[in-house]
Design a protein around this motif. Structure first.
Motif, PDB file in Angstrom:
ATOM      1  N   SER A   1     -35.630  31.386  46.301  1.00  8.24           N
ATOM      2  CA  SER A   1     -36.521  31.574  47.460  1.00  8.24           C
ATOM      3  C   SER A   1     -36.512  33.027  47.929  1.00  8.24           C
ATOM      4  N   ALA A   2     -35.389  33.722  47.728  1.00 14.42           N
ATOM      5  CA  ALA A   2     -35.303  35.120  48.178  1.00 14.42           C
ATOM      6  C   ALA A   2     -36.246  36.008  47.366  1.00 14.42           C
ATOM      7  N   PHE A   3     -36.383  35.684  46.082  1.00 13.96           N
ATOM      8  CA  PHE A   3     -37.322  36.445  45.248  1.00 13.96           C
ATOM      9  C   PHE A   3     -38.753  36.072  45.612  1.00 13.96           C
ATOM     10  N   GLN A   4     -38.935  34.755  45.852  1.00 15.18           N
ATOM     11  CA  GLN A   4     -40.259  34.222  46.174  1.00 15.18           C
ATOM     12  C   GLN A   4     -40.870  34.915  47.403  1.00 15.18           C
ATOM     13  N   ILE A   5     -40.050  35.159  48.422  1.00 24.04           N
ATOM     14  CA  ILE A   5     -40.601  35.739  49.661  1.00 24.04           C
ATOM     15  C   ILE A   5     -40.457  37.260  49.694  1.00 24.04           C
ATOM     16  N   GLY A   6     -40.008  37.851  48.569  1.00 27.00           N
ATOM     17  CA  GLY A   6     -39.924  39.307  48.504  1.00 27.00           C
ATOM     18  C   GLY A   6     -38.721  39.895  49.213  1.00 27.00           C
ATOM     19  N   PHE A   7     -37.692  39.072  49.476  1.00 26.04           N
ATOM     20  CA  PHE A   7     -36.480  39.580  50.125  1.00 26.04           C
ATOM     21  C   PHE A   7     -35.669  40.421  49.141  1.00 26.04           C
ATOM     22  N   LEU A   8     -35.769  40.087  47.859  1.00 26.77           N
ATOM     23  CA  LEU A   8     -35.066  40.819  46.803  1.00 26.77           C
ATOM     24  C   LEU A   8     -36.059  41.234  45.731  1.00 26.77           C
ATOM     25  N   PRO A   9     -35.795  42.383  45.101  1.00 27.29           N
ATOM     26  CA  PRO A   9     -36.624  42.753  43.948  1.00 27.29           C
ATOM     27  C   PRO A   9     -36.221  41.912  42.744  1.00 27.29           C
ATOM     28  N   ASP A  10     -36.919  42.082  41.651  1.00 27.07           N
ATOM     29  CA  ASP A  10     -36.585  41.437  40.387  1.00 27.07           C
ATOM     30  C   ASP A  10     -35.085  41.594  40.117  1.00 27.07           C
ATOM     31  N   TYR A  11     -34.410  40.490  39.836  1.00 28.96           N
ATOM     32  CA  TYR A  11     -32.940  40.524  39.715  1.00 28.96           C
ATOM     33  C   TYR A  11     -32.477  41.437  38.581  1.00 28.96           C
ATOM     34  N   ASP A  12     -33.263  41.520  37.519  1.00 28.93           N
ATOM     35  CA  ASP A  12     -32.868  42.374  36.404  1.00 28.93           C
ATOM     36  C   ASP A  12     -32.934  43.860  36.763  1.00 28.93           C
ATOM     37  N   MET A  13     -33.621  44.180  37.860  1.00 30.14           N
ATOM     38  CA  MET A  13     -33.675  45.570  38.354  1.00 30.14           C
ATOM     39  C   MET A  13     -32.395  45.954  39.076  1.00 30.14           C
ATOM     40  N   LEU A  14     -31.627  44.925  39.483  1.00 32.38           N
ATOM     41  CA  LEU A  14     -30.533  45.157  40.427  1.00 32.38           C
ATOM     42  C   LEU A  14     -29.218  45.478  39.723  1.00 32.38           C
ATOM     43  N   ALA A  15     -28.954  44.812  38.597  1.00 32.30           N
ATOM     44  CA  ALA A  15     -27.616  44.944  38.020  1.00 32.30           C
ATOM     45  C   ALA A  15     -27.618  44.609  36.541  1.00 32.30           C
ATOM     46  N   ASP A  16     -26.486  44.959  35.882  1.00 32.73           N
ATOM     47  CA  ASP A  16     -26.407  44.832  34.427  1.00 32.73           C
ATOM     48  C   ASP A  16     -25.195  44.060  33.920  1.00 32.73           C
ATOM     49  N   TYR A  17     -24.074  44.145  34.662  1.00 33.93           N
ATOM     50  CA  TYR A  17     -22.819  43.633  34.122  1.00 33.93           C
ATOM     51  C   TYR A  17     -22.040  42.819  35.150  1.00 33.93           C
ATOM     52  N   ILE A  18     -21.032  42.123  34.643  1.00 33.57           N
ATOM     53  CA  ILE A  18     -19.955  41.601  35.481  1.00 33.57           C
ATOM     54  C   ILE A  18     -18.642  42.114  34.882  1.00 33.57           C
ATOM     55  N   ALA A  19     -17.551  42.008  35.617  1.00 30.50           N
ATOM     56  CA  ALA A  19     -16.262  42.451  35.070  1.00 30.50           C
ATOM     57  C   ALA A  19     -15.150  41.621  35.679  1.00 30.50           C
ATOM     58  N   ASN A  20     -14.076  41.433  34.910  1.00 34.07           N
ATOM     59  CA  ASN A  20     -12.916  40.770  35.500  1.00 34.07           C
ATOM     60  C   ASN A  20     -11.647  41.558  35.222  1.00 34.07           C
ATOM     61  N   PHE A  21     -10.603  41.175  35.958  1.00 38.23           N
ATOM     62  CA  PHE A  21      -9.380  41.973  35.999  1.00 38.23           C
ATOM     63  C   PHE A  21      -8.180  41.039  35.992  1.00 38.23           C
ATOM     64  N   ASP A  22      -6.998  41.637  35.791  1.00 39.80           N
ATOM     65  CA  ASP A  22      -5.768  40.846  35.851  1.00 39.80           C
ATOM     66  C   ASP A  22      -5.638  40.192  37.225  1.00 39.80           C
ATOM     67  N   HIS A  23      -4.847  39.125  37.296  1.00 36.62           N
ATOM     68  CA  HIS A  23      -4.593  38.372  38.530  1.00 36.62           C
ATOM     69  C   HIS A  23      -5.823  37.617  39.021  1.00 36.62           C
ATOM     70  N   GLY A  24      -6.748  37.303  38.118  1.00 37.78           N
ATOM     71  CA  GLY A  24      -7.837  36.398  38.469  1.00 37.78           C
ATOM     72  C   GLY A  24      -9.018  37.010  39.189  1.00 37.78           C
ATOM     73  N   HIS A  25      -8.959  38.305  39.467  1.00 43.30           N
ATOM     74  CA  HIS A  25     -10.055  38.935  40.215  1.00 43.30           C
ATOM     75  C   HIS A  25     -11.312  39.065  39.349  1.00 43.30           C
ATOM     76  N   GLY A  26     -12.471  38.967  39.993  1.00 40.53           N
ATOM     77  CA  GLY A  26     -13.728  39.114  39.271  1.00 40.53           C
ATOM     78  C   GLY A  26     -14.796  39.751  40.142  1.00 40.53           C
ATOM     79  N   MET A  27     -15.821  40.284  39.488  1.00 42.73           N
ATOM     80  CA  MET A  27     -16.834  41.052  40.195  1.00 42.73           C
ATOM     81  C   MET A  27     -18.162  40.900  39.459  1.00 42.73           C
ATOM     82  N   GLY A  28     -19.240  40.796  40.227  1.00 38.79           N
ATOM     83  CA  GLY A  28     -20.561  40.651  39.623  1.00 38.79           C
ATOM     84  C   GLY A  28     -21.535  41.718  40.088  1.00 38.79           C
ATOM     85  N   ASP A  29     -22.730  41.679  39.508  1.00 31.10           N
ATOM     86  CA  ASP A  29     -23.798  42.609  39.899  1.00 31.10           C
ATOM     87  C   ASP A  29     -23.392  44.072  39.810  1.00 31.10           C
ATOM     88  N   ILE A  30     -22.686  44.414  38.733  1.00 28.16           N
ATOM     89  CA  ILE A  30     -22.337  45.812  38.468  1.00 28.16           C
ATOM     90  C   ILE A  30     -23.525  46.463  37.765  1.00 28.16           C
TER      91      ILE A  30
END
Lengths: 167, 443
Positions: B228-257
């Motif tokens: 719905s956020a894309f539908q109403i123009g709250f966000l641009p095309d998601y592929d424009m926003l980010a490329d990767y995710i990454a994770n780290f020791d001790h279970g930590h993780g990160m998205g939209d890099i």
């Protein structure tokens, strides 16, 4: 209280009851029409504070909702789009408005305070009440009354659920 | 060292390897609803990991305090007369009553409402009504202070605590690789980060891990849950926003890099929409980053969202986004209480502050269009996991299985993966399983 102020209170009650009915019946386009173009819709976060701590909310602090008419319209557009999963299917709601007090505001505006209870029933077994008070500035000079400012104060410290309905 | 509780929990932990198989991309629904597994989590996960308590800007002066939770244990954090920050159990040593019942404030002492036992704000028991007569002067007050959390450490203003006195230092737990990214959020603000309002709190009838794993890098759900956020123009095309995710020791993780340069370009575009003050601001922040972090970090410019294991998630896109923290406090296996605190640059122009603040309320918050729809998912997933037959159907975390390590971006630390992968979920459950099936020191 003068009789004219009593009449005015009846008119405001009527206005607020009609508004509540619009929301309970999900007539969102009509509801949007109750607000001025430059409306300020504000729902601050309630805290548990010490007795001697002041309770006033500071403009500029982060809030549950802080909207203009443009984003309120966006929320309605979202509901209409079929991807607003938190309201697919729609919640059943019932609004109770009470303790209405009216005082004259700037120009010909009215300041209206009220209490509310909103019951929300979602899907089969998600049920909750939201309880609080509202303070509105109602502009009466045009053809139809419009809400120019609305402050919603929920009494909950911990909300029973994320908010997908309107107050 | 051992966890706080020496109770044997092997009955629970013995079976966990059959229920949680990260390397096969499989996790049983049982771990999201089972009471015994939940009790084991409170012990083995929540008493051995670094948990977020607050920010130094919330404890500026001696006497300032705030309350929070570590797992289901209520705690008070105080700044003492000596300037030190302490964290202690919010529970009277006499009969367990909470000695502090407000969110935050300033006080030199805490008095239990039940019998009036009084503690200084460093946790010492300093007053017991009629101690000389009712206890015949034999009460050893020195042994009856508020239970202190043995380890309290801060990273760039963020206060964490750990019940495990032998825990590795906070900075090692967070890890240099993860901090390489997170430092962008901490170093960019011109005037430093400050809390911009009260902590928002709401309940979700869902297991806490569902929210944690989601922020750890479930970028895949954004496409449809937040359609719905894309539908109403709250966000641009998601592929424009980010490329990767990454994770780290001790279970930590990160998205939209994002790839170098992308986040800066997005911010410049946003600034042109917001006006001259915003253009000046994005330029000033970018120059500050160039002076304070490595050239590649500065070029990266912006972040996405992530989860610091176990239950502290964060979000921070470009310079016009607040730094938002989410604590997914467990309240039984089937419910969590979300505590959400937002931070922003104290020296940003008012127009930029106003934009960032309102945007966060509309986006990832209790009434935000993202927050509502996420909560709906977590609730119904947890509900479905209670069924007998349902529990025979494992959750599937297979996306990208067998293809880990194939993504590379020169100079980006951590274990990088494509924008859409469940490698970070698997990383989360790998560490969760390690903690749940072992006692003693974390590696």
């Amino acid at each position: 209280m003068t009789s004219s102020l009593t009449d005015l209170r009846r008119d405001v009650e009527d206005f607020l009851y009609r508004e509540a009915k619009m929301l309970d019946e999900q007539r969102y386009d009509e509801w949007l029409g109750l607000f001025t173009e430059d409306v300020r819709y504000w729902m601050p976060i309630t805290e548990t504070r010490e007795v001697r701590q002041p309770r006033d909310h500071v403009p500029g602090e982060w809030a549950l909702m802080e909207e203009d008419s443009r984003f309120l319209a966006k929320r309605m557009e979202r509901l209409a789009g079929g991807l607003a999963h938190a309201e697919q299917p729609r919640s059943r709601t019932r609004r109770f408005i009470s303790n209405v007090l009216v005082t004259p505001g700037p120009d010909d505006d009215l300041m209206a305070e009220c209490n509310f209870i909103v019951f929300q029933s979602r899907r089969a077994n998600s049920e909750q009440f939201f309880v609080g008070s509202r303070r509105d500035r109602i502009v009466t000079s045009g053809e139809n009354w419009k809400i120019a400012e609305r402050t919603v104060l929920l009494d909950h410290r911990v909300l029973p659920r994320a908010i997908s309905i309107f107050f | 060292m051992t966890s706080i509780s020496e109770r044997p929990t092997d009955v629970v932990s013995a079976g966990l390897h059959d229920l949680v198989k990260p390397d096969e991309g499989v996790v049983s629904r049982t771990v999201f609803v089972d009471e015994a597994i939940y009790r084991t989590e409170l012990d083995r996960v929540f008493t051995r990991t670094w948990l977020f308590i607050g920010h130094e800007s919330q404890l500026r002066e001696p006497g300032d305090y705030l309350t929070n939770f570590m797992g289901e244990d209520p705690v008070i954090a105080t700044r003492g007369a000596d300037g030190g920050i302490r964290v202690m159990l919010n529970s009277c040593a006499h009969r367990g009553m909470a000695v502090c019942t407000t969110d935050a404030g300033t006080s030199k002492f805490f008095r239990c409402p039940y019998h009036g036992w009084t503690y200084s704000n460093n946790g010492d028991l300093i007053g017991v009504p009629r101690a000389d007569t009712v206890y015949n002067g034999e009460l050893d007050k020195s042994r009856l202070g508020l239970k202190a959390v043995p380890r309290v450490e801060t990273y760039k203003g963020f206060v964490f605590a750990n019940w495990d006195e032998n825990a590795i230092p906070l900075v090692d737990y967070l890890g240099a690789d993860q901090l390489w990214y997170l430092d962008l959020a901490f170093e960019a603000p011109l005037g430093g980060l400050e809390v911009i309002g009260p902590t928002m709190k709401f309940r979700i009838k869902g297991n806490w891990k569902l929210a944690a794993e989601n922020f750890a890098g479930d970028d895949y759900h954004v496409l449809y849950t937040h359609g719905s956020a894309f539908q109403i123009g709250f966000l641009p095309d998601y592929d424009m926003l980010a490329d990767y995710i990454a994770n780290f020791d001790h279970g930590h993780g990160m998205g939209d890099i994002s790839k170098p340069g992308r986040a800066y370009q997005n911010d410049v575009g946003m600034a042109q929409f917001l006006g001259p003050e915003a253009i000046e601001y994005v330029t000033a922040v970018h120059e500050r980053l160039q002076a304070r972090v490595s050239p590649l970090q500065a070029e990266m410019h912006g972040l996405g969202e992530g989860n610091i294991f176990p239950n502290l998630s964060w979000i921070k896109f470009g310079v016009f986004h607040v730094f938002g923290l989410f604590q997914w406090h467990p309240k039984g296996p089937g419910e969590m209480e979300v505590w959400q605190t937002s931070f922003f640059d104290s020296a940003a122009p008012q127009s930029v502050k106003d934009f960032a603040r309102t945007q966060m309320s509309q986006e990832n918050a209790a009434a935000g269009i993202f927050g509502q729809d996420d909560g709906e998912n977590f609730e119904q997933i947890t509900e479905s996991a209670r069924g007998f037959v349902s529990q025979t159907r494992d959750f599937n975390y297979a996306m990208g299985l067998g293809h880990e390590g194939e993504v590379h971006e020169e100079g980006y630390p951590g274990r990088l993966g494509p924008h859409f992968s469940e490698q970070n979920h698997r990383n989360f459950y790998r560490y969760w399983l390690e903690l749940m099936t072992t006692q003693g020191e974390q590696k």
